[in-house]
Motif scaffolding. Structure first.
Motif, PDB file in Angstrom:
ATOM      1  N   THR A 180      46.236  34.229  30.381  1.00  0.00           N
ATOM      2  CA  THR A 180      45.752  34.434  31.735  1.00  0.00           C
ATOM      3  C   THR A 180      46.785  34.021  32.775  1.00  0.00           C
ATOM      4  O   THR A 180      47.567  33.102  32.569  1.00  0.00           O
ATOM      5  CB  THR A 180      44.457  33.634  31.959  1.00  0.00           C
TER       6      THR A 180
ATOM      7  N   PRO B 199      39.865  30.166  34.217  1.00  0.00           N
ATOM      8  CA  PRO B 199      39.852  31.173  35.279  1.00  0.00           C
ATOM      9  C   PRO B 199      38.863  32.284  34.959  1.00  0.00           C
ATOM     10  O   PRO B 199      38.483  32.477  33.807  1.00  0.00           O
ATOM     11  CB  PRO B 199      41.288  31.703  35.272  1.00  0.00           C
ATOM     12  N   ASP B 200      38.434  32.977  36.008  1.00  0.00           N
ATOM     13  CA  ASP B 200      37.608  34.161  35.769  1.00  0.00           C
ATOM     14  C   ASP B 200      38.437  35.202  35.031  1.00  0.00           C
ATOM     15  O   ASP B 200      39.650  35.325  35.229  1.00  0.00           O
ATOM     16  CB  ASP B 200      37.104  34.729  37.095  1.00  0.00           C
ATOM     17  N   LEU B 201      37.773  35.947  34.180  1.00  0.00           N
ATOM     18  CA  LEU B 201      38.478  36.887  33.319  1.00  0.00           C
ATOM     19  C   LEU B 201      38.400  38.312  33.867  1.00  0.00           C
ATOM     20  O   LEU B 201      37.392  38.702  34.462  1.00  0.00           O
ATOM     21  CB  LEU B 201      37.859  36.854  31.913  1.00  0.00           C
ATOM     22  N   GLN B 202      39.462  39.072  33.653  1.00  0.00           N
ATOM     23  CA  GLN B 202      39.495  40.490  34.023  1.00  0.00           C
ATOM     24  C   GLN B 202      39.047  41.298  32.801  1.00  0.00           C
ATOM     25  O   GLN B 202      39.859  41.829  32.044  1.00  0.00           O
ATOM     26  CB  GLN B 202      40.902  40.876  34.460  1.00  0.00           C
TER      27      GLN B 202
ATOM     28  N   THR C 251      25.742  33.250  27.839  1.00  0.00           N
ATOM     29  CA  THR C 251      24.820  32.496  28.674  1.00  0.00           C
ATOM     30  C   THR C 251      23.506  32.258  27.938  1.00  0.00           C
ATOM     31  O   THR C 251      23.141  32.993  27.024  1.00  0.00           O
ATOM     32  CB  THR C 251      24.517  33.254  29.979  1.00  0.00           C
TER      33      THR C 251
ATOM     34  N   LYS D 102      46.597  32.473  35.590  1.00  0.00           N
ATOM     35  CA  LYS D 102      46.503  31.144  36.178  1.00  0.00           C
ATOM     36  C   LYS D 102      47.418  30.143  35.483  1.00  0.00           C
ATOM     37  O   LYS D 102      47.955  29.234  36.124  1.00  0.00           O
ATOM     38  CB  LYS D 102      45.053  30.656  36.116  1.00  0.00           C
TER      39      LYS D 102
ATOM     40  N   SER E 149      33.634  30.002  27.284  1.00  0.00           N
ATOM     41  CA  SER E 149      33.043  29.894  28.610  1.00  0.00           C
ATOM     42  C   SER E 149      33.349  31.148  29.412  1.00  0.00           C
ATOM     43  O   SER E 149      34.262  31.905  29.103  1.00  0.00           O
ATOM     44  CB  SER E 149      33.603  28.668  29.326  1.00  0.00           C
ATOM     45  N   LYS E 150      32.555  31.358  30.450  1.00  0.00           N
ATOM     46  CA  LYS E 150      32.766  32.432  31.412  1.00  0.00           C
ATOM     47  C   LYS E 150      32.767  33.821  30.788  1.00  0.00           C
ATOM     48  O   LYS E 150      33.517  34.704  31.194  1.00  0.00           O
ATOM     49  CB  LYS E 150      34.040  32.183  32.215  1.00  0.00           C
TER      50      LYS E 150
END
Length: 519
Positions: A254, A14-17, A228, A256, A222-223
């Motif tokens: 997380t 999931p995208d992270l906060q 990157t 999710k 990741s993410k």
């Protein structure tokens, strides 16, 4: 090739906060001067401890605040970083016993080890004999309380780490922190119980006292924006990273995966725990004198070779599977981490054939035991949903630790207190930190098949806790032929001098805790 071997994209993650996650969980700060502080809370002024946490909240306007994982503006490092962890004893005081029990019961898989604390669980991770909790804290220097440490660790409540770029700045920010502690009736709400500084060694940045260059193989997340290809190029890293992606949910709890429906990882956690992590704080004394004696004890055998076989790397970090005959000065950047044991990675350097027999890097070697990579014959290996090996992904830990104590000089200060101090971060202490220690570090036969005479014994850097058992009292590695070389007299080179299990709350969770609330 597994769908999970990619640069950044990861369909499972999931995208992270980022602004709700403490920064040290997801990134290494690369500051050289660090201070680890452990406090006890005055039971008569818990409100003062909460007040300090509130003052440390990002956006509070205080001169010193907790560092989140939000990207640094323009990629420029801040002047300092600061992070906070709570022991179960401190957590219970801050939110009151009933609230703590509510969170614990709703998060039982994650709290199973955390609740009792590191001292209660010490034997399970090999902290016995000289490493037992009854000897922790005082002998390493840094203990500040007039009373002796409690054997169960219940007098230790809050752990704060300050990261800086120089010793004067470290002193400055530490003084600011101490000045922020509220005082009631001339008694501070928090009293410093223990402190330890980590400084770079004369050998060089990221070296440890045994002489190895360290900190090569942190999990590749990741993410995260700093992982990157573009960001790596901006930092001057020109080589390609072959390492498999490790989803951040192995380190950050997380939302999710907290719905009770998914099977991996399915935390079953109270909402307060979301965006938080757990960590083992470890104070590990390193007996350099005994280590040097051991690697020099075999006539005609290079001590550098013995040291490389013990660790799995030459002193400069060159992996044995990449260069079995000596350090390779041509390596740079990810050349030190792009390697497997059974199948060569796309950009792996050196002329490698499979090391399934441990001829180059022994099964017993420290780095092979702590991160088996593609060797799926080890205890506890699991597969990805597509059936490909996950390279022990679910067992990884994030290591934020550095050297403490003076550089070793033969014939001088040989018995000074020196070693490694820091945090080993994960989402689940039982299935990550304890699993690695219990199943890969302190047990033999952790891999099958294993043809070595003593089934690889114990991790040779940690050594056997009981040197009266001959199978543990030796180190075996494959020589130039198909036979094994044996070095007797293996002993404990690492001794545990302190340990805590910590909860690293998310920023919003810390805000609630600073109010004595859980929702």
């Amino acid at each position: 090739m597994s769908a999970y071997l990619n640069d950044v994209a990861d369909p499972r993650a999931p995208d992270l906060q980022f602004d709700d996650i403490q920064g040290l969980i997801l990134r290494g700060y690369n500051f050289d001067y660090i201070r680890y502080l452990i406090f006890t809370i005055d039971a008569n002024n818990v409100a003062g401890a909460r007040e300090l946490l509130a003052e440390l909240m990002p956006g509070s306007g205080s001169s010193l605040t907790i560092t989140s994982a939000a990207p640094w503006p323009n990629g420029v490092k801040p002047a300092y970083c600061l992070n906070v962890g709570l022991t179960s004893f401190g957590f219970r005081l801050l939110v009151a016993a009933d609230n703590y029990t509510t969170v614990k019961n709703a998060s039982f898989p994650l709290f199973s080890l955390y609740d009792g604390g590191a001292a209660v669980n010490a034997a399970a991770v090999g902290d016995i004999d000289d490493s037992a909790p009854g000897s922790w804290w005082k002998r390493s220097g840094g203990w500040s309380l007039p009373a002796n440490p409690k054997p169960d660790g219940s007098d230790l409540h809050i752990q704060i780490t300050i990261y800086t770029q120089s010793n004067p700045k470290r002193e400055k920010y530490c003084d600011e922190l101490m000045a922020m502690i509220p005082v009631k009736d001339n008694v501070p709400a928090l009293t410093l119980a223990f402190s330890k500084d980590s400084n770079p060694l004369l050998t060089g940045q990221n070296y440890i006292h045994f002489g190895y260059k360290d900190s090569f193989s942190q999990p590749r997340l990741s993410k995260v924006p700093w992982n990157t290809k573009k960001q790596r190029m901006l930092l001057g890293v020109s080589t390609i990273d072959d390492r498999p992606i490790v989803p951040p949910y192995h380190f950050v709890i997380t939302k999710k995966y907290n719905d009770g429906k998914t099977t991996v990882p399915n935390y079953r956690a109270h909402p307060l725990v979301l965006n938080g992590s757990f960590a083992a704080f470890r104070l590990l004394y390193q007996d350099v004198k005994a280590f040097n004696k051991f690697i020099n004890k075999t006539p005609g055998v290079s001590p550098n070779l013995v040291a490389a076989k013990l660790c799995g790397r030459w002193f400069d970090g060159t992996p044995l599977v990449v260069s079995p005959n000596g350090p390779d000065p041509k390596l740079k950047d990810f050349d030190y981490t792009n390697f497997n044991y059974l199948h060569k990675t796309p950009n792996q350097q050196g002329d490698m054939t499979t090391d399934a027999l441990g001829a180059r890097c022994p099964y017993a070697a420290h780095i092979r035991r702590t991160n088996p990579r593609d060797d799926n014959m080890v205890t506890g290996n699991q597969n990805n949903p597509d059936g490909t090996p996950n390279y022990a992904e679910s067992r990884r830990i994030m290591r934020r630790a550095g050297a403490y104590g003076p550089d070793y000089e033969e014939g001088k200060n040989e018995d000074a207190q020196r070693g490694l101090v820091g945090l080993f971060i994960c989402a689940n202490l039982a299935s990550q930190f304890q699993f690695i220690m219990q199943n890969w570090i302190i047990r033999n036969s952790f891999r099958q098949p294993d043809a070595s005479p003593n089934s690889s014994g114990f991790d040779p850097l940690f050594g056997p806790p009981n040197n009266t058992i001959q199978a543990y009292n030796e180190f075996d590695y494959m020589g130039t032929g198909p036979t094994y070389e044996q070095i007797d007299g293996l002993e404990r080179f690492v001794r545990t001098d302190g340990g805590l299990y910590l909860f690293l709350p998310g920023i919003e969770a810390l805000k609630k805790i600073s109010q004595g609330k859980i929702s």
